[in-house]
Design a protein around this motif. Structure first.
Motif, mmCIF file in Angstrom:
data_model
loop_
_atom_site.group_PDB
_atom_site.id
_atom_site.type_symbol
_atom_site.label_atom_id
_atom_site.label_comp_id
_atom_site.label_asym_id
_atom_site.label_seq_id
_atom_site.Cartn_x
_atom_site.Cartn_y
_atom_site.Cartn_z
ATOM 1 N N THR A 168 91.512 62.325 34.403
ATOM 2 C CA THR A 168 90.389 61.282 33.662
ATOM 3 C C THR A 168 89.166 61.527 34.093
ATOM 4 O O THR A 168 88.975 61.441 35.638
ATOM 5 C CB THR A 168 90.871 59.962 33.866
ATOM 6 O OG1 THR A 168 90.996 59.474 35.203
ATOM 7 C CG2 THR A 168 92.270 59.488 33.268
ATOM 8 N N PRO A 169 88.271 62.044 33.559
ATOM 9 C CA PRO A 169 87.061 62.454 33.976
ATOM 10 C C PRO A 169 86.133 61.343 34.228
ATOM 11 O O PRO A 169 86.439 60.137 33.912
ATOM 12 C CB PRO A 169 86.301 63.056 32.736
ATOM 13 C CG PRO A 169 86.767 62.690 31.526
ATOM 14 C CD PRO A 169 88.383 62.194 32.029
ATOM 15 N N ALA A 170 85.313 61.452 35.491
ATOM 16 C CA ALA A 170 84.451 60.211 35.788
ATOM 17 C C ALA A 170 83.329 59.982 34.692
ATOM 18 O O ALA A 170 83.049 60.906 34.006
ATOM 19 C CB ALA A 170 83.425 60.709 36.977
ATOM 20 N N PRO A 171 83.161 58.684 34.724
ATOM 21 C CA PRO A 171 82.374 58.297 33.630
ATOM 22 C C PRO A 171 80.861 58.680 33.724
ATOM 23 O O PRO A 171 80.414 59.049 34.841
ATOM 24 C CB PRO A 171 82.161 56.621 33.587
ATOM 25 C CG PRO A 171 82.962 56.465 35.085
ATOM 26 C CD PRO A 171 83.664 57.562 35.346
ATOM 27 N N LEU A 172 80.173 59.135 32.672
ATOM 28 C CA LEU A 172 78.948 59.545 32.792
ATOM 29 C C LEU A 172 78.217 58.461 33.120
ATOM 30 O O LEU A 172 78.110 57.470 32.713
ATOM 31 C CB LEU A 172 78.680 60.194 31.591
ATOM 32 C CG LEU A 172 79.323 61.751 31.311
ATOM 33 C CD1 LEU A 172 78.926 61.907 29.611
ATOM 34 C CD2 LEU A 172 79.219 62.760 32.056
ATOM 35 N N PRO A 173 77.012 59.089 33.931
ATOM 36 C CA PRO A 173 76.168 57.844 34.213
ATOM 37 C C PRO A 173 75.344 57.509 32.789
ATOM 38 O O PRO A 173 75.004 58.353 32.002
ATOM 39 C CB PRO A 173 74.874 58.685 35.257
ATOM 40 C CG PRO A 173 75.564 60.130 35.106
ATOM 41 C CD PRO A 173 76.466 59.990 34.469
ATOM 42 N N ARG A 174 74.698 56.201 33.059
ATOM 43 C CA ARG A 174 74.067 55.886 31.778
ATOM 44 C C ARG A 174 72.844 56.414 31.697
ATOM 45 O O ARG A 174 71.930 56.438 32.433
ATOM 46 C CB ARG A 174 74.025 54.195 31.927
ATOM 47 C CG ARG A 174 73.476 53.799 30.532
ATOM 48 C CD ARG A 174 73.334 52.208 30.784
ATOM 49 N NE ARG A 174 72.303 51.703 29.710
ATOM 50 C CZ ARG A 174 71.840 50.573 29.852
ATOM 51 N NH1 ARG A 174 72.088 49.838 30.865
ATOM 52 N NH2 ARG A 174 70.921 50.108 28.865
ATOM 53 N N ARG A 175 72.492 57.126 30.475
ATOM 54 C CA ARG A 175 71.266 57.786 30.394
ATOM 55 C C ARG A 175 70.182 56.672 30.233
ATOM 56 O O ARG A 175 70.108 55.955 29.291
ATOM 57 C CB ARG A 175 71.420 58.817 29.271
ATOM 58 C CG ARG A 175 70.067 59.857 29.033
ATOM 59 C CD ARG A 175 70.346 60.748 28.260
ATOM 60 N NE ARG A 175 69.261 61.518 28.311
ATOM 61 C CZ ARG A 175 68.892 62.379 27.308
ATOM 62 N NH1 ARG A 175 69.665 62.675 26.220
ATOM 63 N NH2 ARG A 175 68.073 63.283 27.562
#
Length: 71
Positions: free
Chosen positions: A8-15
């Motif tokens: 499970t990929p790490a969640p992308l930081p909120r842009r």
């Protein structure tokens, strides 16, 4: 048989939007209004207090002639 590992990929930081635009929308109008109020108050100071501050009427006139967006 090889065991499968779930990835499970790490969640992308909120842009966030461009920092300058955020600053302009929130801080710039407040800074302009504050500058306007400071210049209005400076215009009302009497000569005795101006002398204590080391300012002349000409200094005050020059500062108050600036537009609110000018530093």
């Amino acid at each position: 048989m090889a065991a499968r590992i779930a990835f499970t990929p790490a969640p992308l930081p909120r842009r966030q939007s461009f920092p300058f635009i955020v600053w302009v929308r929130s801080r710039l109008p407040a800074r302009w209004y504050d500058r306007h109020l400071q210049r209005r108050d400076l215009r009302e100071i009497d000569d005795h207090l101006l002398r204590d501050l080391g300012l002349t009427r000409e200094d005050v006139r020059r500062e108050c002639a600036k537009s609110f967006w000018q530093a």
